[in-house]
Each structure stands twice: as structure tokens, then as C-alpha cells.
Design a protein around this motif. Structure first.
Motif, PDB file in Angstrom:
ATOM      1  N   LEU A  41      80.290  60.122  15.172  1.00  0.00           N
ATOM      2  CA  LEU A  41      79.750  60.178  16.701  1.00  0.00           C
ATOM      3  C   LEU A  41      78.175  60.007  16.490  1.00  0.00           C
ATOM      4  CD1 LEU A  41      82.122  62.425  18.459  1.00  0.00           C
ATOM      5  CD2 LEU A  41      82.087  59.809  18.281  1.00  0.00           C
ATOM      6  N   SER A  42      77.585  60.938  15.568  1.00  0.00           N
ATOM      7  CA  SER A  42      76.161  60.893  15.416  1.00  0.00           C
ATOM      8  C   SER A  42      75.455  59.568  15.113  1.00  0.00           C
ATOM      9  CB  SER A  42      75.744  62.171  14.766  1.00  0.00           C
ATOM     10  OG  SER A  42      76.088  63.402  15.101  1.00  0.00           O
ATOM     11  N   VAL A  43      76.202  59.017  13.930  1.00  0.00           N
ATOM     12  CA  VAL A  43      75.690  57.682  13.535  1.00  0.00           C
ATOM     13  C   VAL A  43      76.031  56.691  14.700  1.00  0.00           C
ATOM     14  CG1 VAL A  43      75.652  56.118  11.654  1.00  0.00           C
ATOM     15  CG2 VAL A  43      75.528  58.509  11.273  1.00  0.00           C
ATOM     16  N   ALA A  44      77.150  56.700  15.556  1.00  0.00           N
ATOM     17  CA  ALA A  44      77.379  55.637  16.148  1.00  0.00           C
ATOM     18  C   ALA A  44      76.504  55.628  17.259  1.00  0.00           C
ATOM     19  CB  ALA A  44      78.811  55.889  16.701  1.00  0.00           C
ATOM     20  N   VAL A  63      80.438  47.808   8.468  1.00  0.00           N
ATOM     21  CA  VAL A  63      80.009  48.527   9.646  1.00  0.00           C
ATOM     22  C   VAL A  63      80.480  48.313  10.990  1.00  0.00           C
ATOM     23  CG1 VAL A  63      77.757  49.366  10.581  1.00  0.00           C
ATOM     24  CG2 VAL A  63      77.575  49.049   8.155  1.00  0.00           C
ATOM     25  N   LEU A  64      80.479  46.943  11.207  1.00  0.00           N
ATOM     26  CA  LEU A  64      80.865  46.312  12.300  1.00  0.00           C
ATOM     27  C   LEU A  64      82.607  46.947  12.530  1.00  0.00           C
ATOM     28  CD1 LEU A  64      80.685  44.658  14.859  1.00  0.00           C
ATOM     29  CD2 LEU A  64      81.439  42.585  13.562  1.00  0.00           C
ATOM     30  N   SER A  65      83.301  46.990  11.665  1.00  0.00           N
ATOM     31  CA  SER A  65      84.646  47.366  11.713  1.00  0.00           C
ATOM     32  C   SER A  65      84.788  48.961  12.012  1.00  0.00           C
ATOM     33  CB  SER A  65      85.533  47.243  10.566  1.00  0.00           C
ATOM     34  OG  SER A  65      85.520  45.719  10.237  1.00  0.00           O
ATOM     35  N   TRP A  66      84.090  49.604  11.501  1.00  0.00           N
ATOM     36  CA  TRP A  66      83.939  51.005  11.717  1.00  0.00           C
ATOM     37  C   TRP A  66      83.291  51.212  13.008  1.00  0.00           C
ATOM     38  CZ3 TRP A  66      78.813  53.172  12.574  1.00  0.00           C
ATOM     39  CH2 TRP A  66      78.829  54.697  12.729  1.00  0.00           C
ATOM     40  N   LEU A  67      82.257  50.463  13.729  1.00  0.00           N
ATOM     41  CA  LEU A  67      81.705  50.879  14.815  1.00  0.00           C
ATOM     42  C   LEU A  67      82.803  50.430  16.016  1.00  0.00           C
ATOM     43  CD1 LEU A  67      79.209  51.434  16.491  1.00  0.00           C
ATOM     44  CD2 LEU A  67      78.464  49.072  16.142  1.00  0.00           C
ATOM     45  N   ARG A  68      83.465  49.464  15.821  1.00  0.00           N
ATOM     46  CA  ARG A  68      84.276  48.954  16.667  1.00  0.00           C
ATOM     47  C   ARG A  68      85.669  50.159  16.764  1.00  0.00           C
ATOM     48  NH1 ARG A  68      80.563  46.749  18.097  1.00  0.00           N
ATOM     49  NH2 ARG A  68      80.342  44.653  18.018  1.00  0.00           N
ATOM     50  N   ARG A  69      86.194  50.690  15.773  1.00  0.00           N
ATOM     51  CA  ARG A  69      86.863  51.695  15.429  1.00  0.00           C
ATOM     52  C   ARG A  69      86.466  52.977  16.493  1.00  0.00           C
ATOM     53  NH1 ARG A  69      87.926  50.169  10.377  1.00  0.00           N
ATOM     54  NH2 ARG A  69      86.463  51.759   9.469  1.00  0.00           N
ATOM     55  N   VAL A  70      85.356  53.139  16.362  1.00  0.00           N
ATOM     56  CA  VAL A  70      84.576  54.536  17.175  1.00  0.00           C
ATOM     57  C   VAL A  70      84.608  53.766  18.679  1.00  0.00           C
ATOM     58  CG1 VAL A  70      82.539  56.001  17.555  1.00  0.00           C
ATOM     59  CG2 VAL A  70      83.481  55.342  15.226  1.00  0.00           C
ATOM     60  N   GLN A  71      84.052  52.448  18.781  1.00  0.00           N
ATOM     61  CA  GLN A  71      83.734  52.254  20.268  1.00  0.00           C
ATOM     62  C   GLN A  71      85.050  52.074  21.210  1.00  0.00           C
ATOM     63  OE1 GLN A  71      81.205  48.730  19.445  1.00  0.00           O
ATOM     64  NE2 GLN A  71      79.271  50.122  19.936  1.00  0.00           N
ATOM     65  N   ASP A  72      86.269  51.807  20.352  1.00  0.00           N
ATOM     66  CA  ASP A  72      87.608  51.654  21.158  1.00  0.00           C
ATOM     67  C   ASP A  72      88.332  52.558  21.558  1.00  0.00           C
ATOM     68  OD1 ASP A  72      87.125  48.740  20.601  1.00  0.00           O
ATOM     69  OD2 ASP A  72      88.384  48.305  19.176  1.00  0.00           O
ATOM     70  N   ARG A  73      87.661  53.918  20.918  1.00  0.00           N
ATOM     71  CA  ARG A  73      88.204  55.075  21.377  1.00  0.00           C
ATOM     72  C   ARG A  73      88.173  55.417  23.073  1.00  0.00           C
ATOM     73  NH1 ARG A  73      89.743  58.121  17.180  1.00  0.00           N
ATOM     74  NH2 ARG A  73      89.582  59.993  18.173  1.00  0.00           N
ATOM     75  N   ALA A  74      89.281  55.960  23.542  1.00  0.00           N
ATOM     76  CA  ALA A  74      89.124  56.091  24.993  1.00  0.00           C
ATOM     77  C   ALA A  74      88.039  57.158  25.335  1.00  0.00           C
ATOM     78  CB  ALA A  74      90.324  56.598  25.420  1.00  0.00           C
TER      79      ALA A  74
END
Length: 86
Positions: A41-44, A63-74
Motif C-alpha cells: 500500500l505504501s509503494v502503490a 510492476v504493472l501486474s502487481w499494481l493492478r492486483r492492488v488497484q483491483d482490490r475493493a
């Protein structure tokens, strides 16, 4: 320094740090193991406006895959500010 020189330096720095993230993410789905943590969360947060700012994250698949995993969370979606034109 000129604006284009400053942009080149910032872009180079961005890619360097994305390579560091990519290396870390080559071992797991998240920054610390395979579960979302405060580190993610801190890096995102640094990428909160990546689309509006047109950051070249797409050049770094992990990085893009990781970021989308974080951003897709409710929880992320619920707290994301509305996109503001830059």
C-alpha cells in the motif's frame, strides 16, 4: 537544466526504481510474500496517479501486474480519489 533534460532524468530514475520493484516481484505476488501488506500500500500510493500522469509502468510487466492486483482490490477502489485531469 532544460525541461527535456529534467524529464529524461526523472524518466531514467523511474525506470531504475521499477527494475528494483520488478526484481522483488519476480519472487512473489506482493512486496513481502504472497499477501498484501502495508509495504504494498505504501509503494502503490506513489502510483496513485500513474494513468493521469502517463507513467510508463506498462514497460515493466511485473510492476504493472502487481499494481493492478492492488488497484483491483475493493478497499483500494473505495478510497481512490476521482481522476482529475492534469
Amino acid at each position: 537544466p532544460s525541461a527535456s533534460s529534467a524529464l529524461e532524468q526523472l524518466t531514467s530514475s523511474f525506470h531504475r526504481w521499477c527494475r528494483v520493484l520488478s526484481h522483488t516481484l519476480s519472487h512473489s505476488d506482493y512486496l513481502v510474500g504472497n499477501q498484501l501488506s502495508c509495504a504494498d500500500l505504501s509503494v502503490a500510493c506513489a502510483f496513485m496517479y500513474e494513468r493521469a500522469a502517463q507513467l510508463p509502468v506498462g514497460e515493466h510487466d511485473a510492476v504493472l501486474s502487481w499494481l493492478r492486483r492492488v488497484q483491483d482490490r475493493a478497499s483500494w477502489v473505495a478510497t481512490e480519489p476521482s481522476a482529475q485531469p492534469m
